[in-house]
Design a protein around this motif. Structure first.
Motif, PDB file in Angstrom:
ATOM      1  N   ASP A  25       0.822  -1.217   0.000  1.00 35.22           N
ATOM      2  CA  ASP A  25       0.000   0.000   0.000  1.00 35.22           C
ATOM      3  C   ASP A  25       0.849   1.258   0.000  1.00 35.22           C
ATOM      4  OD1 ASP A  25      -2.331  -1.541   0.042  1.00 35.22           O
ATOM      5  OD2 ASP A  25      -2.350  -1.620   2.235  1.00 35.22           O
ATOM      6  N   GLY A  26       1.913   1.223  -0.799  1.00 35.05           N
ATOM      7  CA  GLY A  26       2.768   2.386  -0.930  1.00 35.05           C
ATOM      8  C   GLY A  26       3.820   2.533   0.147  1.00 35.05           C
ATOM      9  N   VAL A  27       3.856   1.606   1.096  1.00 32.27           N
ATOM     10  CA  VAL A  27       4.832   1.654   2.185  1.00 32.27           C
ATOM     11  C   VAL A  27       5.848   0.533   1.988  1.00 32.27           C
ATOM     12  CG1 VAL A  27       5.189   1.452   4.673  1.00 32.27           C
ATOM     13  CG2 VAL A  27       3.161   2.615   3.790  1.00 32.27           C
ATOM     14  N   PRO A  28       7.158   0.823   2.020  1.00 30.95           N
ATOM     15  CA  PRO A  28       8.159  -0.232   1.887  1.00 30.95           C
ATOM     16  C   PRO A  28       8.233  -1.073   3.158  1.00 30.95           C
ATOM     17  CG  PRO A  28       9.236   1.870   2.280  1.00 30.95           C
ATOM     18  CD  PRO A  28       7.774   2.168   2.131  1.00 30.95           C
ATOM     19  N   MET A  29       8.260  -2.381   2.969  1.00 33.33           N
ATOM     20  CA  MET A  29       8.414  -3.321   4.090  1.00 33.33           C
ATOM     21  C   MET A  29       9.653  -4.163   3.810  1.00 33.33           C
ATOM     22  SD  MET A  29       5.752  -3.222   6.354  1.00 33.33           S
ATOM     23  CE  MET A  29       5.511  -4.893   6.959  1.00 33.33           C
ATOM     24  N   SER A  30      10.533  -4.249   4.793  1.00 35.36           N
ATOM     25  CA  SER A  30      11.795  -4.956   4.609  1.00 35.36           C
ATOM     26  C   SER A  30      11.812  -6.264   5.385  1.00 35.36           C
ATOM     27  CB  SER A  30      12.967  -4.068   5.036  1.00 35.36           C
ATOM     28  OG  SER A  30      12.745  -3.526   6.329  1.00 35.36           O
ATOM     29  N   ALA A  31      12.690  -7.162   4.924  1.00 33.82           N
ATOM     30  CA  ALA A  31      12.799  -8.470   5.558  1.00 33.82           C
ATOM     31  C   ALA A  31      14.135  -9.105   5.201  1.00 33.82           C
ATOM     32  CB  ALA A  31      11.663  -9.380   5.111  1.00 33.82           C
ATOM     33  N   ARG A  32      14.559 -10.007   6.041  1.00 34.41           N
ATOM     34  CA  ARG A  32      15.719 -10.861   5.781  1.00 34.41           C
ATOM     35  C   ARG A  32      15.145 -12.235   5.466  1.00 34.41           C
ATOM     36  NH1 ARG A  32      21.051 -10.646   4.318  1.00 34.41           N
ATOM     37  NH2 ARG A  32      22.353 -12.121   5.459  1.00 34.41           N
ATOM     38  N   CYS A  33      15.423 -12.766   4.265  1.00 33.72           N
ATOM     39  CA  CYS A  33      14.729 -13.960   3.787  1.00 33.72           C
ATOM     40  C   CYS A  33      15.693 -15.023   3.299  1.00 33.72           C
ATOM     41  CB  CYS A  33      13.796 -13.601   2.627  1.00 33.72           C
ATOM     42  SG  CYS A  33      12.670 -12.235   2.940  1.00 33.72           S
ATOM     43  N   VAL A  34      15.275 -16.265   3.431  1.00 32.01           N
ATOM     44  CA  VAL A  34      15.970 -17.377   2.794  1.00 32.01           C
ATOM     45  C   VAL A  34      14.900 -18.327   2.273  1.00 32.01           C
ATOM     46  CG1 VAL A  34      16.224 -18.744   4.926  1.00 32.01           C
ATOM     47  CG2 VAL A  34      17.828 -19.070   3.031  1.00 32.01           C
ATOM     48  N   TYR A  35      15.088 -18.799   1.050  1.00 32.66           N
ATOM     49  CA  TYR A  35      14.066 -19.595   0.389  1.00 32.66           C
ATOM     50  C   TYR A  35      14.557 -21.003   0.064  1.00 32.66           C
ATOM     51  CZ  TYR A  35      11.960 -14.995  -0.509  1.00 32.66           C
ATOM     52  OH  TYR A  35      11.425 -13.723  -0.379  1.00 32.66           O
ATOM     53  N   VAL A  36      13.623 -21.933   0.127  1.00 30.24           N
ATOM     54  CA  VAL A  36      13.827 -23.296  -0.355  1.00 30.24           C
ATOM     55  C   VAL A  36      12.882 -23.481  -1.541  1.00 30.24           C
ATOM     56  CG1 VAL A  36      13.580 -25.754   0.230  1.00 30.24           C
ATOM     57  CG2 VAL A  36      14.465 -24.142   1.931  1.00 30.24           C
ATOM     58  N   GLU A  37      13.354 -24.079  -2.599  1.00 26.54           N
ATOM     59  CA  GLU A  37      12.510 -24.193  -3.793  1.00 26.54           C
ATOM     60  C   GLU A  37      11.242 -24.993  -3.518  1.00 26.54           C
ATOM     61  OE1 GLU A  37      14.486 -25.377  -7.323  1.00 26.54           O
ATOM     62  OE2 GLU A  37      15.938 -23.737  -7.269  1.00 26.54           O
ATOM     63  N   GLN A  38      11.356 -26.072  -2.762  1.00 33.41           N
ATOM     64  CA  GLN A  38      10.193 -26.881  -2.372  1.00 33.41           C
ATOM     65  C   GLN A  38      10.221 -27.037  -0.850  1.00 33.41           C
ATOM     66  OE1 GLN A  38       7.717 -27.780  -4.405  1.00 33.41           O
ATOM     67  NE2 GLN A  38       8.807 -26.789  -6.100  1.00 33.41           N
ATOM     68  N   PRO A  39       9.781 -25.994  -0.123  1.00 33.32           N
ATOM     69  CA  PRO A  39       9.929 -26.004   1.335  1.00 33.32           C
ATOM     70  C   PRO A  39       8.938 -26.923   2.042  1.00 33.32           C
ATOM     71  CG  PRO A  39       8.666 -24.097   0.659  1.00 33.32           C
ATOM     72  CD  PRO A  39       9.117 -24.777  -0.611  1.00 33.32           C
ATOM     73  N   ARG A  40       9.337 -27.380   3.219  1.00 32.23           N
ATOM     74  CA  ARG A  40       8.406 -28.089   4.084  1.00 32.23           C
ATOM     75  C   ARG A  40       7.258 -27.157   4.465  1.00 32.23           C
ATOM     76  NH1 ARG A  40       7.337 -32.495   4.467  1.00 32.23           N
ATOM     77  NH2 ARG A  40       7.028 -32.628   6.724  1.00 32.23           N
ATOM     78  N   ALA A  41       7.605 -25.904   4.759  1.00 26.45           N
ATOM     79  CA  ALA A  41       6.635 -24.870   5.127  1.00 26.45           C
ATOM     80  C   ALA A  41       7.373 -23.542   5.109  1.00 26.45           C
ATOM     81  CB  ALA A  41       6.039 -25.145   6.504  1.00 26.45           C
ATOM     82  N   VAL A  42       6.653 -22.464   5.402  1.00 27.64           N
ATOM     83  CA  VAL A  42       7.243 -21.130   5.494  1.00 27.64           C
ATOM     84  C   VAL A  42       7.144 -20.651   6.937  1.00 27.64           C
ATOM     85  CG1 VAL A  42       7.081 -18.721   4.754  1.00 27.64           C
ATOM     86  CG2 VAL A  42       6.651 -20.574   3.108  1.00 27.64           C
ATOM     87  N   VAL A  43       8.281 -20.273   7.516  1.00 21.12           N
ATOM     88  CA  VAL A  43       8.329 -19.744   8.874  1.00 21.12           C
ATOM     89  C   VAL A  43       8.445 -18.226   8.796  1.00 21.12           C
ATOM     90  CG1 VAL A  43       9.626 -19.687  11.040  1.00 21.12           C
ATOM     91  CG2 VAL A  43       9.392 -21.848   9.773  1.00 21.12           C
ATOM     92  N   VAL A  44       7.520 -17.521   9.422  1.00 21.63           N
ATOM     93  CA  VAL A  44       7.528 -16.060   9.477  1.00 21.63           C
ATOM     94  C   VAL A  44       7.969 -15.662  10.880  1.00 21.63           C
ATOM     95  CG1 VAL A  44       6.146 -13.959   9.315  1.00 21.63           C
ATOM     96  CG2 VAL A  44       5.676 -15.889   7.771  1.00 21.63           C
ATOM     97  N   ALA A  45       9.115 -14.979  10.984  1.00 23.99           N
ATOM     98  CA  ALA A  45       9.707 -14.649  12.284  1.00 23.99           C
ATOM     99  C   ALA A  45       9.596 -13.152  12.554  1.00 23.99           C
ATOM    100  CB  ALA A  45      11.164 -15.089  12.324  1.00 23.99           C
ATOM    101  N   LEU A  46       9.098 -12.797  13.732  1.00 22.18           N
ATOM    102  CA  LEU A  46       8.835 -11.407  14.105  1.00 22.18           C
ATOM    103  C   LEU A  46       9.666 -11.026  15.331  1.00 22.18           C
ATOM    104  CD1 LEU A  46       4.969 -11.673  13.706  1.00 22.18           C
ATOM    105  CD2 LEU A  46       6.588 -10.750  12.027  1.00 22.18           C
ATOM    106  N   HIS A  47      10.598 -10.108  15.143  1.00 18.93           N
ATOM    107  CA  HIS A  47      11.528  -9.699  16.188  1.00 18.93           C
ATOM    108  C   HIS A  47      10.840  -8.915  17.299  1.00 18.93           C
ATOM    109  CE1 HIS A  47      11.451  -5.485  14.856  1.00 18.93           C
ATOM    110  NE2 HIS A  47      11.381  -5.974  13.625  1.00 18.93           N
ATOM    111  N   GLY A  48      11.583  -8.700  18.371  1.00 16.76           N
ATOM    112  CA  GLY A  48      11.062  -7.956  19.515  1.00 16.76           C
ATOM    113  C   GLY A  48      11.252  -6.458  19.385  1.00 16.76           C
ATOM    114  N   GLY A  49      11.182  -5.755  20.513  1.00 15.89           N
ATOM    115  CA  GLY A  49      11.235  -4.299  20.513  1.00 15.89           C
ATOM    116  C   GLY A  49      12.636  -3.759  20.341  1.00 15.89           C
ATOM    117  N   ALA A  50      12.729  -2.603  19.671  1.00 16.76           N
ATOM    118  CA  ALA A  50      13.984  -1.861  19.526  1.00 16.76           C
ATOM    119  C   ALA A  50      15.089  -2.678  18.860  1.00 16.76           C
ATOM    120  CB  ALA A  50      14.449  -1.320  20.873  1.00 16.76           C
ATOM    121  N   THR A  51      14.706  -3.580  17.969  1.00 14.90           N
ATOM    122  CA  THR A  51      15.691  -4.325  17.177  1.00 14.90           C
ATOM    123  C   THR A  51      15.116  -4.495  15.777  1.00 14.90           C
ATOM    124  OG1 THR A  51      17.058  -6.316  17.107  1.00 14.90           O
ATOM    125  CG2 THR A  51      14.830  -6.573  17.949  1.00 14.90           C
TER     126      THR A  51
END
Length: 297
Positions: A25-51
């Motif tokens: 929606d017009g806002v840039p969102m950043s992430a550190r990502c690593v991909y598997v072509e045929q993954p078991r699943a996708v893990v979404v990790a959300l850091h804590g405060g001030a990091t």
């Protein structure tokens, strides 16, 4: 941040972590990502405060990385800079609305995955203040489609010493004493991260409200979660009470969850993913993800 990688766009970040930025929606969102072509699943990790997302893939310490452990085990891992962190500016306090944060994060996940495989589905990991967003995502109607939820470094009641230190910080604005809560015992952390200085980031405006309102919001949101949940408590947690009574209260809040697992991570402090115990912790998280996959297949 760059989206640079080797090969065609669909191979960016395959088998090695990369920094990515996507528009929501017009806002840039950043992430550190690593991909598997045929993954078991996708893990979404959300850091804590001030990091930031670096918490899950700290430079120079690959053995502590959730991303690198995840890809070795066959998982795509998206460590997302929560709304207001990283590339997403805290524009006009737009992210003060919790639903806006949830919507932005779900949208960021979709854009980060693009046409890539989701495997068996999404699993969300939250740490400390990131548990607010993680639990909100799981409590959202879209959360019913998650494989499960991992929360660590959180609770419903703080230790008396923690309350005293936090009140002192509010009165004096001297944050140096926060290290006594978040980064002790010191010997449990590599020298590169001790005290948290190398991980510190400015926090968005809404984070203060999250800190104050979390115990109440936690109690309201948890009963709406309808997927398996694991609570991880560090052996040396100094912010949140981790005694049997406190943990029984938390288990009771997840009344709609089909399964609740109470886990203690030995030889770990509050910042469980950047201590020497991180490799064991991350493997245990992925083992729980695997259990969740088995339950739906």
């Amino acid at each position: 941040m760059s989206t640079a990688g080797v090969g065609t766009p669909e191979h960016i970040g395959v088998d090695r972590p990369v920094d990515r930025v996507v528009g929501v929606d017009g806002v840039p969102m950043s992430a550190r990502c690593v991909y598997v072509e045929q993954p078991r699943a996708v893990v979404v990790a959300l850091h804590g405060g001030a990091t930031t997302s670096r918490y899950y893939d700290f430079p120079g310490l690959p053995e502590l990385s959730l991303l690198r452990t995840g890809v070795e085990s066959g998982y795509t891992v998206l460590a997302i800079d929560r709304p207001g962190y990283g590339a997403s500016p805290d524009r006009d306090r737009a992210f003060d609305d919790p639903q806006r944060r949830v919507d932005a994060t779900f949208s960021a996940v979709e854009r980060l995955l693009e046409e890539r495989s989701w495997g068996a589905g999404l699993f969300v990991v939250g740490h400390s203040a990131g548990c607010d967003l993680a639990v909100r995502m799981a409590a959202d109607p879209r959360g019913d489609g998650l494989l499960g939820l991992e929360i660590a470094g959180t609770g419903t009641d703080k230790f008396e010493d923690a309350l005293r230190i936090i009140e002192g910080i509010r009165a004096t604005r001297n944050r140096s004493t926060i290290r006594d809560l978040l980064w002790q015992p010191e010997e449990l952390y590599p020298e590169e991260v001790r005290g948290g200085r190398s991980l510190t980031s400015a926090a968005p405006h809404y984070e203060t409200a999250v800190a104050v309102q979390w115990p109440r919001d936690f109690a309201q949101l948890a009963p709406q979660v309808r997927v398996p949940v694991r609570l991880s408590c560090a052996e040396h947690e100094r912010v949140w009470r981790t005694d049997e009574e406190a943990r029984t209260v938390i288990a009771g809040l997840f009344s709609s969850s089909p399964r609740f697992v109470d886990h203690t991570q030995p030889a770990s402090g509050h910042n469980i993913s950047v201590g020497f115990g991180a490799p064991d912790y991350h493997r245990s998280v992925l083992a729980f993800v695997e259990e969740c996959i088995t339950e739906v297949t």
